[in-house]
Motif scaffolding. Sequence first.
Motif, PDB file in Angstrom:
ATOM      1  N   ALA A 176       0.847  -1.196   0.000  1.00 29.82           N
ATOM      2  CA  ALA A 176       0.000   0.000   0.000  1.00 29.82           C
ATOM      3  C   ALA A 176       0.880   1.241   0.000  1.00 29.82           C
ATOM      4  O   ALA A 176       1.907   1.295   0.687  1.00 29.82           O
ATOM      5  CB  ALA A 176      -0.903  -0.002   1.229  1.00 29.82           C
ATOM      6  N   GLY A 177       0.482   2.213  -0.775  1.00 32.26           N
ATOM      7  CA  GLY A 177       1.213   3.477  -0.808  1.00 32.26           C
ATOM      8  C   GLY A 177       2.428   3.464  -1.714  1.00 32.26           C
ATOM      9  O   GLY A 177       3.191   4.423  -1.742  1.00 32.26           O
ATOM     10  N   VAL A 178       2.620   2.382  -2.468  1.00 31.86           N
ATOM     11  CA  VAL A 178       3.753   2.298  -3.388  1.00 31.86           C
ATOM     12  C   VAL A 178       3.212   2.064  -4.792  1.00 31.86           C
ATOM     13  O   VAL A 178       2.393   1.177  -5.014  1.00 31.86           O
ATOM     14  CB  VAL A 178       4.721   1.154  -3.008  1.00 31.86           C
ATOM     15  N   GLU A 179       3.638   2.885  -5.721  1.00 30.93           N
ATOM     16  CA  GLU A 179       3.272   2.738  -7.135  1.00 30.93           C
ATOM     17  C   GLU A 179       4.546   2.519  -7.932  1.00 30.93           C
ATOM     18  O   GLU A 179       5.647   2.789  -7.450  1.00 30.93           O
ATOM     19  CB  GLU A 179       2.568   4.005  -7.633  1.00 30.93           C
ATOM     20  N   ILE A 180       4.387   2.033  -9.147  1.00 33.63           N
ATOM     21  CA  ILE A 180       5.526   1.931 -10.062  1.00 33.63           C
ATOM     22  C   ILE A 180       5.246   2.790 -11.273  1.00 33.63           C
ATOM     23  O   ILE A 180       4.101   3.126 -11.564  1.00 33.63           O
ATOM     24  CB  ILE A 180       5.807   0.471 -10.496  1.00 33.63           C
ATOM     25  N   ASP A 181       6.294   3.144 -11.945  1.00 35.96           N
ATOM     26  CA  ASP A 181       6.176   3.891 -13.182  1.00 35.96           C
ATOM     27  C   ASP A 181       7.004   3.148 -14.219  1.00 35.96           C
ATOM     28  O   ASP A 181       7.129   1.935 -14.135  1.00 35.96           O
ATOM     29  CB  ASP A 181       6.634   5.334 -12.950  1.00 35.96           C
ATOM     30  N   TYR A 182       7.579   3.823 -15.162  1.00 39.60           N
ATOM     31  CA  TYR A 182       8.340   3.154 -16.213  1.00 39.60           C
ATOM     32  C   TYR A 182       9.375   2.217 -15.620  1.00 39.60           C
ATOM     33  O   TYR A 182      10.021   2.534 -14.623  1.00 39.60           O
ATOM     34  CB  TYR A 182       9.043   4.185 -17.102  1.00 39.60           C
ATOM     35  N   HIS A 183       9.524   1.063 -16.256  1.00 39.03           N
ATOM     36  CA  HIS A 183      10.555   0.106 -15.863  1.00 39.03           C
ATOM     37  C   HIS A 183      10.909  -0.749 -17.071  1.00 39.03           C
ATOM     38  O   HIS A 183      10.163  -0.800 -18.052  1.00 39.03           O
ATOM     39  CB  HIS A 183      10.088  -0.768 -14.689  1.00 39.03           C
ATOM     40  N   VAL A 184      12.066  -1.398 -16.981  1.00 42.42           N
ATOM     41  CA  VAL A 184      12.472  -2.349 -18.022  1.00 42.42           C
ATOM     42  C   VAL A 184      13.333  -3.424 -17.364  1.00 42.42           C
ATOM     43  O   VAL A 184      14.187  -3.125 -16.533  1.00 42.42           O
ATOM     44  CB  VAL A 184      13.237  -1.660 -19.179  1.00 42.42           C
ATOM     45  N   VAL A 185      13.029  -4.666 -17.721  1.00 41.42           N
ATOM     46  CA  VAL A 185      13.880  -5.785 -17.330  1.00 41.42           C
ATOM     47  C   VAL A 185      14.832  -6.005 -18.487  1.00 41.42           C
ATOM     48  O   VAL A 185      14.403  -6.232 -19.625  1.00 41.42           O
ATOM     49  CB  VAL A 185      13.047  -7.062 -17.057  1.00 41.42           C
ATOM     50  N   MET A 186      16.120  -5.915 -18.212  1.00 37.35           N
ATOM     51  CA  MET A 186      17.173  -6.107 -19.210  1.00 37.35           C
ATOM     52  C   MET A 186      17.753  -7.514 -19.041  1.00 37.35           C
ATOM     53  O   MET A 186      17.359  -8.232 -18.131  1.00 37.35           O
ATOM     54  CB  MET A 186      18.235  -5.024 -19.027  1.00 37.35           C
ATOM     55  N   PRO A 187      18.697  -7.940 -19.886  1.00 35.91           N
ATOM     56  CA  PRO A 187      19.235  -9.299 -19.750  1.00 35.91           C
ATOM     57  C   PRO A 187      19.801  -9.626 -18.372  1.00 35.91           C
ATOM     58  O   PRO A 187      19.703 -10.762 -17.913  1.00 35.91           O
ATOM     59  CB  PRO A 187      20.318  -9.356 -20.825  1.00 35.91           C
ATOM     60  N   LYS A 199      20.135   0.488 -26.572  1.00 34.74           N
ATOM     61  CA  LYS A 199      21.521   0.890 -26.316  1.00 34.74           C
ATOM     62  C   LYS A 199      22.312  -0.192 -25.589  1.00 34.74           C
ATOM     63  O   LYS A 199      23.351   0.080 -25.003  1.00 34.74           O
ATOM     64  CB  LYS A 199      21.530   2.197 -25.515  1.00 34.74           C
ATOM     65  N   TRP A 200      21.825  -1.432 -25.629  1.00 37.62           N
ATOM     66  CA  TRP A 200      22.442  -2.537 -24.905  1.00 37.62           C
ATOM     67  C   TRP A 200      23.904  -2.739 -25.299  1.00 37.62           C
ATOM     68  O   TRP A 200      24.745  -3.054 -24.448  1.00 37.62           O
ATOM     69  CB  TRP A 200      21.634  -3.810 -25.141  1.00 37.62           C
ATOM     70  N   ALA A 201      24.268  -2.568 -26.541  1.00 37.49           N
ATOM     71  CA  ALA A 201      25.649  -2.804 -26.982  1.00 37.49           C
ATOM     72  C   ALA A 201      26.644  -1.948 -26.205  1.00 37.49           C
ATOM     73  O   ALA A 201      27.778  -2.378 -25.976  1.00 37.49           O
ATOM     74  CB  ALA A 201      25.778  -2.545 -28.475  1.00 37.49           C
ATOM     75  N   ASP A 202      26.221  -0.756 -25.782  1.00 41.51           N
ATOM     76  CA  ASP A 202      27.115   0.153 -25.065  1.00 41.51           C
ATOM     77  C   ASP A 202      26.789   0.249 -23.571  1.00 41.51           C
ATOM     78  O   ASP A 202      27.363   1.079 -22.875  1.00 41.51           O
ATOM     79  CB  ASP A 202      27.050   1.555 -25.681  1.00 41.51           C
ATOM     80  N   ASP A 203      25.880  -0.581 -23.090  1.00 39.74           N
ATOM     81  CA  ASP A 203      25.453  -0.531 -21.692  1.00 39.74           C
ATOM     82  C   ASP A 203      26.580  -1.012 -20.797  1.00 39.74           C
ATOM     83  O   ASP A 203      27.151  -2.075 -21.023  1.00 39.74           O
ATOM     84  CB  ASP A 203      24.220  -1.422 -21.505  1.00 39.74           C
ATOM     85  N   PRO A 204      26.933  -0.254 -19.736  1.00 38.43           N
ATOM     86  CA  PRO A 204      28.004  -0.692 -18.844  1.00 38.43           C
ATOM     87  C   PRO A 204      27.686  -2.000 -18.100  1.00 38.43           C
ATOM     88  O   PRO A 204      28.594  -2.669 -17.619  1.00 38.43           O
ATOM     89  CB  PRO A 204      28.180   0.463 -17.866  1.00 38.43           C
ATOM     90  N   GLU A 205      26.419  -2.389 -18.023  1.00 40.85           N
ATOM     91  CA  GLU A 205      26.054  -3.662 -17.385  1.00 40.85           C
ATOM     92  C   GLU A 205      26.178  -4.857 -18.350  1.00 40.85           C
ATOM     93  O   GLU A 205      26.117  -6.001 -17.933  1.00 40.85           O
ATOM     94  CB  GLU A 205      24.635  -3.611 -16.820  1.00 40.85           C
ATOM     95  N   ASN A 206      26.342  -4.572 -19.631  1.00 45.51           N
ATOM     96  CA  ASN A 206      26.498  -5.631 -20.631  1.00 45.51           C
ATOM     97  C   ASN A 206      27.900  -6.206 -20.526  1.00 45.51           C
ATOM     98  O   ASN A 206      28.884  -5.501 -20.743  1.00 45.51           O
ATOM     99  CB  ASN A 206      26.254  -5.051 -22.029  1.00 45.51           C
ATOM    100  N   PRO A 207      28.032  -7.506 -20.220  1.00 45.74           N
ATOM    101  CA  PRO A 207      29.367  -8.102 -20.087  1.00 45.74           C
ATOM    102  C   PRO A 207      30.193  -8.033 -21.367  1.00 45.74           C
ATOM    103  O   PRO A 207      31.402  -8.098 -21.334  1.00 45.74           O
ATOM    104  CB  PRO A 207      29.093  -9.553 -19.703  1.00 45.74           C
ATOM    105  N   LEU A 208      29.529  -7.874 -22.513  1.00 45.04           N
ATOM    106  CA  LEU A 208      30.227  -7.786 -23.803  1.00 45.04           C
ATOM    107  C   LEU A 208      30.253  -6.374 -24.365  1.00 45.04           C
ATOM    108  O   LEU A 208      30.572  -6.186 -25.526  1.00 45.04           O
ATOM    109  CB  LEU A 208      29.553  -8.734 -24.809  1.00 45.04           C
ATOM    110  N   SER A 209      29.928  -5.394 -23.539  1.00 39.98           N
ATOM    111  CA  SER A 209      29.792  -4.014 -23.991  1.00 39.98           C
ATOM    112  C   SER A 209      31.094  -3.437 -24.516  1.00 39.98           C
ATOM    113  O   SER A 209      32.167  -3.623 -23.942  1.00 39.98           O
ATOM    114  CB  SER A 209      29.301  -3.139 -22.835  1.00 39.98           C
ATOM    115  N   SER A 210      30.942  -2.685 -25.595  1.00 35.96           N
ATOM    116  CA  SER A 210      32.100  -1.945 -26.131  1.00 35.96           C
ATOM    117  C   SER A 210      32.365  -0.717 -25.268  1.00 35.96           C
ATOM    118  O   SER A 210      33.434  -0.130 -25.348  1.00 35.96           O
ATOM    119  CB  SER A 210      31.819  -1.513 -27.570  1.00 35.96           C
ATOM    120  N   GLY A 211      31.390  -0.347 -24.418  1.00 36.63           N
ATOM    121  CA  GLY A 211      31.544   0.830 -23.555  1.00 36.63           C
ATOM    122  C   GLY A 211      32.184   0.523 -22.203  1.00 36.63           C
ATOM    123  O   GLY A 211      32.298   1.388 -21.371  1.00 36.63           O
ATOM    124  N   ARG A 212      32.592  -0.723 -21.966  1.00 39.12           N
ATOM    125  CA  ARG A 212      33.173  -1.094 -20.666  1.00 39.12           C
ATOM    126  C   ARG A 212      34.630  -0.794 -20.593  1.00 39.12           C
ATOM    127  O   ARG A 212      35.411  -0.797 -21.406  1.00 39.12           O
ATOM    128  CB  ARG A 212      32.969  -2.573 -20.401  1.00 39.12           C
TER     129      ARG A 212
END
Length: 194
Positions: free
Chosen positions: A68-79, A181-194
């Motif tokens: 009670a008293g908690v709402e959610i808004d935009y969200h996304v489950v990523m890999p 933007k998954w390819a450059d996501d810092p949470e992506n273990p294969l990211s080119s942005g890491r």
Amino acid sequence: MPYDPDKHHRRSIRLPGFDYSKAGAYFVTLVAQDRACRFGEIQDGTMRLNSVGEIFDTIWREIPVNYAGVEIDYHVVMPNHLHGILVLGGIPSPTIGGPSLSAPPTLPFPEDGDASSGLSVSEIVGRFKSLTTNRYIEGVKENGWPRFRGHFWQRNYHEHVIRDEEDWGRIAEYVLENPAKWADDPENPLSSGR
């Protein structure tokens, strides 16, 4: 190994003295331990949830039903992680996919008042982590899902206190665009942005 405060001290990543049960909007990110990709995959810039991801997405969507008293808004489950906006204090939030990003809803931002939602962000996140971990363990036993070592989720989580409508719009856009933007996501273990 004996306790060494210089090596083993965990600094809080939370704002000192801030009440995280205060009515307002909060952006959170939870990451799977070892950044293990267990929730599905990105195909053509779109997140395709597997059975684990679908269960976790459902559990996230049920937060307002269970607390009670908690709402959610935009969200996304990523890999291997989840981004979501929590709104505390019983303030109705827009429906997912509802308002345009150019006109975010009027939300109470934490400095606007001191009403408490009853639950803190860390309590909600902790309950979500506990429930999803238990559901995953059931899946390991019943469905042969891959085992994990230690903890299912990383110990901490990232949070951001949403300060104003511009901040909300920026975060909502980030959440919605994250799969593309998954390819450059810092949470992506294969990211080119890491």
